[in-house]
Design a protein around this motif. Sequence first.
Motif, PDB file in Angstrom:
ATOM      1  N   ILE A   3       0.971  -1.385  -0.232  1.00 58.62           N
ATOM      2  CA  ILE A   3       0.241   0.359  -0.445  1.00 58.62           C
ATOM      3  C   ILE A   3       0.978   1.053   0.211  1.00 58.62           C
ATOM      4  CG2 ILE A   3      -0.505   0.078   2.511  1.00 58.62           C
ATOM      5  CD1 ILE A   3      -3.003   1.158   2.007  1.00 58.62           C
ATOM      6  N   GLY A   4       1.885   1.274   0.464  1.00 64.71           N
ATOM      7  CA  GLY A   4       2.873   2.466   0.397  1.00 64.71           C
ATOM      8  C   GLY A   4       3.174   2.568  -0.739  1.00 64.71           C
ATOM      9  N   GLU A   5       3.538   1.779  -1.636  1.00 64.90           N
ATOM     10  CA  GLU A   5       4.479   2.706  -2.221  1.00 64.90           C
ATOM     11  C   GLU A   5       3.014   2.832  -3.669  1.00 64.90           C
ATOM     12  OE1 GLU A   5       7.123   0.122  -5.711  1.00 64.90           O
ATOM     13  OE2 GLU A   5       5.983  -1.324  -5.023  1.00 64.90           O
ATOM     14  N   LEU A   6       2.215   1.582  -3.885  1.00 62.14           N
ATOM     15  CA  LEU A   6       1.180   2.186  -4.040  1.00 62.14           C
ATOM     16  C   LEU A   6       0.554   3.793  -4.052  1.00 62.14           C
ATOM     17  CD1 LEU A   6      -0.824   1.909  -6.068  1.00 62.14           C
ATOM     18  CD2 LEU A   6      -2.554   1.016  -4.411  1.00 62.14           C
ATOM     19  N   ALA A   7       0.683   4.243  -3.076  1.00 62.72           N
ATOM     20  CA  ALA A   7      -0.471   5.828  -2.335  1.00 62.72           C
ATOM     21  C   ALA A   7       1.219   6.080  -3.107  1.00 62.72           C
ATOM     22  CB  ALA A   7      -0.349   5.697  -0.683  1.00 62.72           C
ATOM     23  N   ARG A   8       2.526   6.609  -2.780  1.00 64.88           N
ATOM     24  CA  ARG A   8       3.265   7.208  -3.157  1.00 64.88           C
ATOM     25  C   ARG A   8       3.262   6.836  -4.777  1.00 64.88           C
ATOM     26  NH1 ARG A   8       7.277   4.566  -2.955  1.00 64.88           N
ATOM     27  NH2 ARG A   8       7.532   3.511  -1.250  1.00 64.88           N
ATOM     28  N   LEU A   9       3.299   6.253  -6.247  1.00 61.14           N
ATOM     29  CA  LEU A   9       3.227   6.130  -7.016  1.00 61.14           C
ATOM     30  C   LEU A   9       1.830   7.651  -6.681  1.00 61.14           C
ATOM     31  CD1 LEU A   9       4.362   2.562  -8.098  1.00 61.14           C
ATOM     32  CD2 LEU A   9       5.706   5.028  -8.384  1.00 61.14           C
ATOM     33  N   THR A  14      -2.368   6.385   2.350  1.00 62.48           N
ATOM     34  CA  THR A  14      -2.782   5.399   2.500  1.00 62.48           C
ATOM     35  C   THR A  14      -3.558   4.982   3.084  1.00 62.48           C
ATOM     36  OG1 THR A  14      -1.120   5.055   4.669  1.00 62.48           O
ATOM     37  CG2 THR A  14       0.621   4.612   2.925  1.00 62.48           C
ATOM     38  N   ARG A  15      -4.417   6.289   4.342  1.00 65.37           N
ATOM     39  CA  ARG A  15      -5.705   6.539   4.150  1.00 65.37           C
ATOM     40  C   ARG A  15      -6.255   6.816   3.508  1.00 65.37           C
ATOM     41  NH1 ARG A  15      -9.711   5.568   5.993  1.00 65.37           N
ATOM     42  NH2 ARG A  15     -11.394   6.537   7.898  1.00 65.37           N
ATOM     43  N   ALA A  16      -5.973   7.351   2.044  1.00 62.14           N
ATOM     44  CA  ALA A  16      -7.135   7.024   0.851  1.00 62.14           C
ATOM     45  C   ALA A  16      -7.695   6.540   0.326  1.00 62.14           C
ATOM     46  CB  ALA A  16      -6.167   8.349   0.171  1.00 62.14           C
ATOM     47  N   VAL A  17      -6.394   5.202   0.260  1.00 63.62           N
ATOM     48  CA  VAL A  17      -6.811   3.931  -0.674  1.00 63.62           C
ATOM     49  C   VAL A  17      -7.078   3.316  -0.028  1.00 63.62           C
ATOM     50  CG1 VAL A  17      -4.906   2.006  -0.828  1.00 63.62           C
ATOM     51  CG2 VAL A  17      -3.811   3.933  -1.369  1.00 63.62           C
ATOM     52  N   ARG A  18      -6.940   2.755   1.273  1.00 63.13           N
ATOM     53  CA  ARG A  18      -8.342   2.201   2.248  1.00 63.13           C
ATOM     54  C   ARG A  18      -9.227   3.065   2.325  1.00 63.13           C
ATOM     55  NH1 ARG A  18      -3.652   2.781   6.338  1.00 63.13           N
ATOM     56  NH2 ARG A  18      -2.216   0.952   5.780  1.00 63.13           N
ATOM     57  N   TYR A  19      -9.013   4.326   2.422  1.00 58.67           N
ATOM     58  CA  TYR A  19     -10.806   4.535   2.111  1.00 58.67           C
ATOM     59  C   TYR A  19     -11.309   4.080   0.944  1.00 58.67           C
ATOM     60  CZ  TYR A  19     -14.676   8.360   1.893  1.00 58.67           C
ATOM     61  OH  TYR A  19     -15.968   8.704   1.948  1.00 58.67           O
ATOM     62  N   TYR A  20     -10.601   4.174  -0.639  1.00 58.00           N
ATOM     63  CA  TYR A  20     -11.125   3.470  -1.607  1.00 58.00           C
ATOM     64  C   TYR A  20     -11.357   2.691  -1.510  1.00 58.00           C
ATOM     65  CZ  TYR A  20      -8.819   8.129  -3.145  1.00 58.00           C
ATOM     66  OH  TYR A  20      -9.020   9.891  -3.277  1.00 58.00           O
ATOM     67  N   GLU A  21     -10.579   1.633  -0.639  1.00 58.82           N
ATOM     68  CA  GLU A  21     -11.188   0.290  -0.681  1.00 58.82           C
ATOM     69  C   GLU A  21     -12.637   0.120  -0.056  1.00 58.82           C
ATOM     70  OE1 GLU A  21      -8.155  -1.783   0.794  1.00 58.82           O
ATOM     71  OE2 GLU A  21      -9.973  -3.986   1.440  1.00 58.82           O
ATOM     72  N   GLN A  22     -12.427   0.383   0.618  1.00 57.75           N
ATOM     73  CA  GLN A  22     -13.781   0.617   1.849  1.00 57.75           C
ATOM     74  C   GLN A  22     -15.050   1.273   1.196  1.00 57.75           C
ATOM     75  OE1 GLN A  22     -13.423   3.433   5.629  1.00 57.75           O
ATOM     76  NE2 GLN A  22     -15.583   3.055   6.105  1.00 57.75           N
ATOM     77  N   GLN A  23     -14.479   1.933   0.561  1.00 62.19           N
ATOM     78  CA  GLN A  23     -16.325   2.860  -0.884  1.00 62.19           C
ATOM     79  C   GLN A  23     -16.370   2.308  -2.089  1.00 62.19           C
ATOM     80  OE1 GLN A  23     -17.548   5.030   1.161  1.00 62.19           O
ATOM     81  NE2 GLN A  23     -16.626   5.099   2.251  1.00 62.19           N
ATOM     82  N   TYR A  38      -0.927  -5.296  -4.286  1.00 65.24           N
ATOM     83  CA  TYR A  38      -1.419  -4.899  -5.326  1.00 65.24           C
ATOM     84  C   TYR A  38      -0.670  -4.811  -6.814  1.00 65.24           C
ATOM     85  CZ  TYR A  38      -3.915  -1.676  -1.953  1.00 65.24           C
ATOM     86  OH  TYR A  38      -4.894  -2.119  -1.157  1.00 65.24           O
ATOM     87  N   ASP A  39      -1.171  -4.468  -7.658  1.00 58.18           N
ATOM     88  CA  ASP A  39      -0.218  -4.665  -9.107  1.00 58.18           C
ATOM     89  C   ASP A  39      -0.875  -2.774  -9.973  1.00 58.18           C
ATOM     90  OD1 ASP A  39      -3.459  -4.718 -10.021  1.00 58.18           O
ATOM     91  OD2 ASP A  39      -3.119  -6.481 -10.629  1.00 58.18           O
ATOM     92  N   GLU A  40      -0.020  -3.054 -10.624  1.00 55.88           N
ATOM     93  CA  GLU A  40       0.283  -1.689 -12.579  1.00 55.88           C
ATOM     94  C   GLU A  40      -1.634  -1.508 -12.491  1.00 55.88           C
ATOM     95  OE1 GLU A  40       2.267  -0.350 -12.902  1.00 55.88           O
ATOM     96  OE2 GLU A  40       3.525  -1.111 -11.816  1.00 55.88           O
ATOM     97  N   ALA A  41      -2.099  -2.552 -12.166  1.00 53.34           N
ATOM     98  CA  ALA A  41      -4.224  -1.902 -12.617  1.00 53.34           C
ATOM     99  C   ALA A  41      -4.815  -1.338 -11.391  1.00 53.34           C
ATOM    100  CB  ALA A  41      -5.061  -3.761 -12.917  1.00 53.34           C
ATOM    101  N   ASP A  42      -4.221  -2.190 -10.468  1.00 53.42           N
ATOM    102  CA  ASP A  42      -4.923  -1.198  -9.393  1.00 53.42           C
ATOM    103  C   ASP A  42      -3.943   0.552  -9.057  1.00 53.42           C
ATOM    104  OD1 ASP A  42      -6.034  -3.498  -7.787  1.00 53.42           O
ATOM    105  OD2 ASP A  42      -4.470  -4.043  -7.137  1.00 53.42           O
ATOM    106  N   LEU A  43      -2.879   0.605  -9.761  1.00 47.19           N
ATOM    107  CA  LEU A  43      -1.974   1.901  -9.765  1.00 47.19           C
ATOM    108  C   LEU A  43      -3.150   2.577 -10.783  1.00 47.19           C
ATOM    109  CD1 LEU A  43      -0.451   3.791  -9.002  1.00 47.19           C
ATOM    110  CD2 LEU A  43       1.192   2.795 -10.517  1.00 47.19           C
ATOM    111  N   ARG A  44      -3.792   2.114 -11.884  1.00 44.22           N
ATOM    112  CA  ARG A  44      -3.577   2.754 -13.047  1.00 44.22           C
ATOM    113  C   ARG A  44      -5.519   3.504 -12.696  1.00 44.22           C
ATOM    114  NH1 ARG A  44      -1.835  -0.341 -15.764  1.00 44.22           N
ATOM    115  NH2 ARG A  44      -3.926  -2.092 -16.134  1.00 44.22           N
TER     116      ARG A  44
END
Lengths: 126, 126
Positions: A3-9, A14-23, A38-44
């Motif tokens: 999640i950290g790398e995903l969020a950085r990229l 990271t809070r936002a990422v978890r929130y998006y998942e929650q939603q 996560y993978d590249e598709a999630d990053l997109r």
Amino acid sequence: MRIGELARLAGVSTRAVRYYEQQGLISSRRSANGYREYDEADLRLVTEIRSLVTVGFTLRDARPFVECLRAGHETGGSCPESVAVYRRKLGEIDEQIRALLDRRAEVAAQLAEACPGCTLTREDPR
Amino acid sequence: MRIGELARLAGVSTRAVRYYEQQGLISSRRSANGYREYDEADLRLVTEIRSLVTVGFTLRDARPFVECLRAGHETGGSCPESVAVYRRKLGEIDEQIRALLDRRAEVAAQLAEACPGCTLTREDPR
DNA sequence: CTTGACCTTGACGTTGACGTCAACATCTAC
DNA sequence: GTAGATGTTGACGTCAACGTCAAGGTCAAG
């Protein structure tokens, strides 16, 4: 990636990422230790969400775009539902602009009445 | 007059009137039974607050106007503090309009990319 | 072995201007 | 006397998109 790398990229927290998942906007696989993976598709997906939110879309607005990408389309905006959101948003923005122009005129008029001459210092934003 | 009549005449809820009092924008005398009692001056204050809030001012913004009226001035906008708020508000509104115009252009561009030809249906708000 | 970077869930805080309900007092009209 | 309109204080709910703790588990490096 985690999640950290995903969020950085993606340029979000990271809070936002978890929130998006929650939603329900994104999903996540878990590795053995319970960490989200996560993978590249999630990053997109997250990048799409972020760019939409940046220009004033709500997360609800972003959903059709995410689903469009998930359905395998090249861009999130190439589905009819996304186009409908685009068009609705343009209408909303136009209405907000009109309302703000009205407000500006109203405030400028009140200022002119309260303090003749003060109006000259600001220019018309059009 | 009591709070119900005041609220009706000013076009706000009784809850709003109590909230204004809680925020220190207006004060109230009490009659023997504990009811709030208002006069024409209070009505002018609430009307001023309402008209300012309607055009986008916060209650904090409205305070100088209320104090100006309380100080005996004819209008809430005829004090230097009020004029300062007017000018600051005009700046804020101009900035919001600029931001919205940028957003509009951005969204229109994305729509044009996602669906060439769709842009023609909406006109430029300028 | 232990520091430190990273991860987990859960849950409260933020922002403004009230809406809405509870539980009760007061007054008017019939 | 009683229904109904109106008033009181107090306090939680609303809206969005997270921020910010708390209290811990996981893992690589030194």
